[in-house]
Scaffold this motif. Structure first.
Motif, short mmCIF file in Angstrom:
data_model
loop_
_atom_site.label_atom_id
_atom_site.label_comp_id
_atom_site.label_asym_id
_atom_site.label_seq_id
_atom_site.Cartn_x
_atom_site.Cartn_y
_atom_site.Cartn_z
N ALA A 101 -5.24 -29.77 33.55
CA ALA A 101 -4.47 -29.99 32.32
C ALA A 101 -4.78 -31.35 31.72
O ALA A 101 -4.85 -31.51 30.49
CB ALA A 101 -2.98 -29.86 32.61
N ARG A 102 -4.98 -32.34 32.57
CA ARG A 102 -5.33 -33.68 32.09
C ARG A 102 -6.69 -33.67 31.39
O ARG A 102 -6.89 -34.35 30.37
CB ARG A 102 -5.36 -34.68 33.25
CG ARG A 102 -4.01 -34.95 33.90
CD ARG A 102 -4.21 -35.83 35.14
NE ARG A 102 -2.99 -36.01 35.90
CZ ARG A 102 -2.15 -37.02 35.77
NH1 ARG A 102 -2.40 -37.97 34.88
NH2 ARG A 102 -1.07 -37.10 36.53
N ILE A 103 -7.63 -32.90 31.94
CA ILE A 103 -8.96 -32.82 31.33
C ILE A 103 -8.86 -32.15 29.96
O ILE A 103 -9.49 -32.58 28.98
CB ILE A 103 -9.93 -32.08 32.25
CG1 ILE A 103 -10.22 -32.90 33.50
CG2 ILE A 103 -11.24 -31.76 31.51
CD1 ILE A 103 -11.03 -32.18 34.56
N LYS A 104 -8.07 -31.08 29.87
CA LYS A 104 -7.89 -30.41 28.58
C LYS A 104 -7.34 -31.38 27.54
O LYS A 104 -7.83 -31.45 26.40
CB LYS A 104 -6.96 -29.22 28.73
CG LYS A 104 -6.71 -28.47 27.43
CD LYS A 104 -5.77 -27.29 27.63
CE LYS A 104 -5.53 -26.55 26.33
NZ LYS A 104 -4.62 -25.39 26.49
N GLN A 105 -6.32 -32.14 27.92
CA GLN A 105 -5.71 -33.09 27.01
C GLN A 105 -6.71 -34.17 26.59
O GLN A 105 -6.80 -34.53 25.40
CB GLN A 105 -4.49 -33.73 27.67
CG GLN A 105 -3.71 -34.67 26.77
CD GLN A 105 -2.47 -35.23 27.46
OE1 GLN A 105 -2.37 -35.20 28.69
NE2 GLN A 105 -1.54 -35.74 26.69
N ARG A 144 -10.63 -36.02 22.21
CA ARG A 144 -12.00 -36.35 21.82
C ARG A 144 -12.62 -35.29 20.92
O ARG A 144 -13.83 -35.31 20.68
CB ARG A 144 -12.86 -36.58 23.07
CG ARG A 144 -12.48 -37.86 23.80
CD ARG A 144 -12.99 -37.88 25.23
NE ARG A 144 -12.73 -39.18 25.85
CZ ARG A 144 -11.53 -39.57 26.30
NH1 ARG A 144 -10.49 -38.74 26.23
NH2 ARG A 144 -11.37 -40.78 26.82
N GLY A 145 -11.81 -34.37 20.43
CA GLY A 145 -12.31 -33.34 19.52
C GLY A 145 -13.13 -32.28 20.21
O GLY A 145 -14.13 -31.80 19.68
N LEU A 146 -12.68 -31.87 21.40
CA LEU A 146 -13.41 -30.87 22.17
C LEU A 146 -12.43 -29.88 22.79
O LEU A 146 -11.45 -30.28 23.42
CB LEU A 146 -14.22 -31.54 23.29
CG LEU A 146 -15.06 -30.62 24.18
CD1 LEU A 146 -16.23 -30.03 23.40
CD2 LEU A 146 -15.55 -31.37 25.42
N MET A 147 -12.70 -28.60 22.64
CA MET A 147 -11.91 -27.55 23.27
C MET A 147 -12.67 -26.99 24.46
O MET A 147 -13.80 -26.51 24.31
CB MET A 147 -11.63 -26.42 22.28
CG MET A 147 -10.75 -26.82 21.11
SD MET A 147 -10.82 -25.61 19.77
CE MET A 147 -10.34 -24.11 20.63
N VAL A 148 -12.06 -27.07 25.65
CA VAL A 148 -12.63 -26.50 26.86
C VAL A 148 -11.55 -25.63 27.51
O VAL A 148 -10.39 -25.66 27.12
CB VAL A 148 -13.13 -27.57 27.85
CG1 VAL A 148 -14.27 -28.37 27.23
CG2 VAL A 148 -11.99 -28.50 28.27
N TYR A 149 -11.95 -24.84 28.52
CA TYR A 149 -11.03 -23.90 29.17
C TYR A 149 -10.88 -24.32 30.63
O TYR A 149 -11.63 -23.87 31.49
CB TYR A 149 -11.61 -22.49 29.06
CG TYR A 149 -10.65 -21.37 29.37
CD1 TYR A 149 -10.12 -20.59 28.35
CD2 TYR A 149 -10.29 -21.06 30.68
CE1 TYR A 149 -9.26 -19.53 28.63
CE2 TYR A 149 -9.42 -20.02 30.96
CZ TYR A 149 -8.91 -19.26 29.93
OH TYR A 149 -8.05 -18.23 30.21
N GLU A 155 -16.88 -37.72 29.14
CA GLU A 155 -15.88 -38.75 28.86
C GLU A 155 -14.49 -38.26 29.24
O GLU A 155 -13.69 -39.01 29.80
CB GLU A 155 -15.92 -39.12 27.38
CG GLU A 155 -17.19 -39.82 26.94
CD GLU A 155 -17.23 -40.05 25.44
OE1 GLU A 155 -16.27 -39.62 24.75
OE2 GLU A 155 -18.21 -40.64 24.95
N ALA A 156 -14.19 -37.01 28.93
CA ALA A 156 -12.87 -36.45 29.21
C ALA A 156 -12.61 -36.35 30.71
O ALA A 156 -11.52 -36.67 31.19
CB ALA A 156 -12.72 -35.08 28.55
#
Length: 443
Positions: free
Chosen positions: A383-387, A392-397, A433-434
């Motif tokens: 969840a922290r990585i998603k946030q 940073r303007g990136l959507m991941v799952y 970075e995320a």
């Protein structure tokens, strides 16, 4: 306060207002690279003019007609298109509105097939631990994602589970990939014999495991052995390609790369690319023949089966993918994404594995690379990585419970088929970075 029942009732979500190509835009003017395709859905990106035009053309003619009264041209044309490109033996299509619905249809048709054949003792379904096949009661019953099953366990049908094909954690040091694949495949035969071969209806599996294991690919020879076992015991093989299918791994169907064909297959997500809700079940000719020779009916239907607008949309999506040779781009840019991910994360202290195919890749996070020890679940690293990625303007799952259903974290990437090398480079840069920011925050 929103009157919508959101996934998190205490969460706040940005408002999506537009999209173009690989980008989505929110009401505050921020843009995001859709590196996950939503949930591996948006294979053509957003706002594709050809798809929008096809939707307009269809809705001007016919939006809806119930399938108890009519068929429709878009539904017939979509079925013809899909079967012309389907794995060998598949002859018929049942069109629904989602992946979960497609799995439900597969389960019910498998059972109905054996009733038609006079083998009514076949009521058992086998799947794998750490599998996900949908969120409806039937789909949850066969799924092996225990955290999703737990709140509803008293409601669920009996599910039978064998080991996943998850080489990163389960392959022994004294095994080759082929030996490992055959060993875990043979668990299916042991389970069939344990239950009684004449009681087993089907084995259900994702060809490439998506949400629960982060693009875990099958070991060489695994699915050929699975196919042999099913055939030997008269058990149907149901492949769940809801997430990994329709071009996501570089071929239209992921099972093409395994050299097998299923008896039933569920597809969705990339079928309609998110432009309309649609899923489908592809059915082997032998199953349809048994019904024709028996009752002549499949006792299962839903209001939006064969929805003309959804079918016209999906047909347009599939024609664009074929016309623009986008599967070649998936293979080309998928190889580039693989290289970039391995360059960025191959020696990362907290990335244990990089795996996938085509435009379907996952990285598994670990607290310690040598022991493969996962991070504590309480850290909620995924969840922290998603946030951090959204910032940073990136959507991941991202997903948790990777290692054992409770602990473990991975991030899944499923970028649109139209993505080029520059987009892939930016995805990897922002993800790196995320991941680093989220780990620093967690520790």
């Amino acid at each position: 306060m929103s009157h919508l029942l959101h996934r998190s009732v205490n969460g706040a979500y940005p408002v999506a207002v537009g999209g173009k190509g690989v980008m989505l835009f929110d009401a505050e003017g921020k843009s995001y690279i859709d590196a996950s395709g939503g949930a591996a859905v948006s294979c053509l990106g957003h706002g594709h003019p050809d798809i929008v035009a096809a939707m307009h053309a269809q809705i001007d003619k016919l939006a809806y007609a119930h399938t108890s009264f009519f068929t429709s041209e878009p539904a017939e044309e979509l079925a013809e298109h899909l079967i012309a490109r389907a794995p060998k033996g598949l002859s018929t299509v049942f069109i629904c509105s989602s992946g979960s619905e497609a799995i439900e249809a597969c389960l019910k048709l498998a059972r109905h097939y054996f009733i038609e054949k006079g083998e009514s003792r076949r009521t058992n379904f086998i799947s794998r631990r750490q599998s996900y096949h949908g969120i409806t009661v039937g789909a949850l019953s066969v799924g092996g994602r225990m955290k999703d099953r737990a709140p509803f366990k008293e409601m669920l049908l009996t599910g039978h589970h064998i080991a996943p094909c998850y080489a990163y954690r389960d392959q022994r040091t004294d095994e080759t990939p082929e030996q490992y694949g055959l060993r875990v495949a043979d668990e299916l035969e042991a389970k069939i014999l344990e239950l009684g071969a004449d009681t087993v209806a089907a084995f259900v599996a994702e060809t490439v495991v998506g949400a629960t294991l982060g693009a875990a690919t099958p070991a060489p020879g695994y699915f050929k052995r699975i196919r042999e076992i099913c055939d030997r015991h008269g058990v149907l093989l149901i492949l769940d390609e809801v997430m990994c299918g329709m071009g996501r791994t570089g071929t239209l169907h992921a099972c093409e790369q395994e050299g097998i064909a299923p008896d039933l297959m569920a597809i969705a997500k990339g079928l309609g690319a998110g432009y309309a809700p649609i899923g489908a079940m592809l059915v082997a000719g032998k199953i349809v023949a048994a019904i024709r020779q028996g009752s002549g009916a499949f006792p299962h239907s839903q209001t939006y089966n064969g929805h003309p607008l959804a079918c016209a949309t999906a047909l347009a999506v599939q024609k664009v993918i074929e016309r623009d040779d986008l599967l070649a781009n998936v293979r080309l840019q998928g190889a580039h994404l693989e290289r970039r991910l391995k360059e960025r994360f191959g020696n990362h202290h907290h990335v244990g594995d990089v795996r996938g195919r085509g435009h379907f890749w996952g990285i598994e996070l670990v607290a310690d690379r040598a022991s493969k020890t996962p991070f504590e679940a309480s850290l909620k690293l995924n969840a922290r990585i998603k946030q951090a990625a959204m910032a940073r303007g990136l959507m991941v799952y991202p997903m948790g419970g990777t290692a054992d259903g409770v602990s473990g974290d991975h991030v899944l990437l499923a970028p649109p088929f139209i993505a080029d090398a520059a987009v892939m480079d930016t995805i990897v840069e922002r993800l790196g970075e995320a991941v680093d920011a989220a780990i620093a925050d967690a520790l």
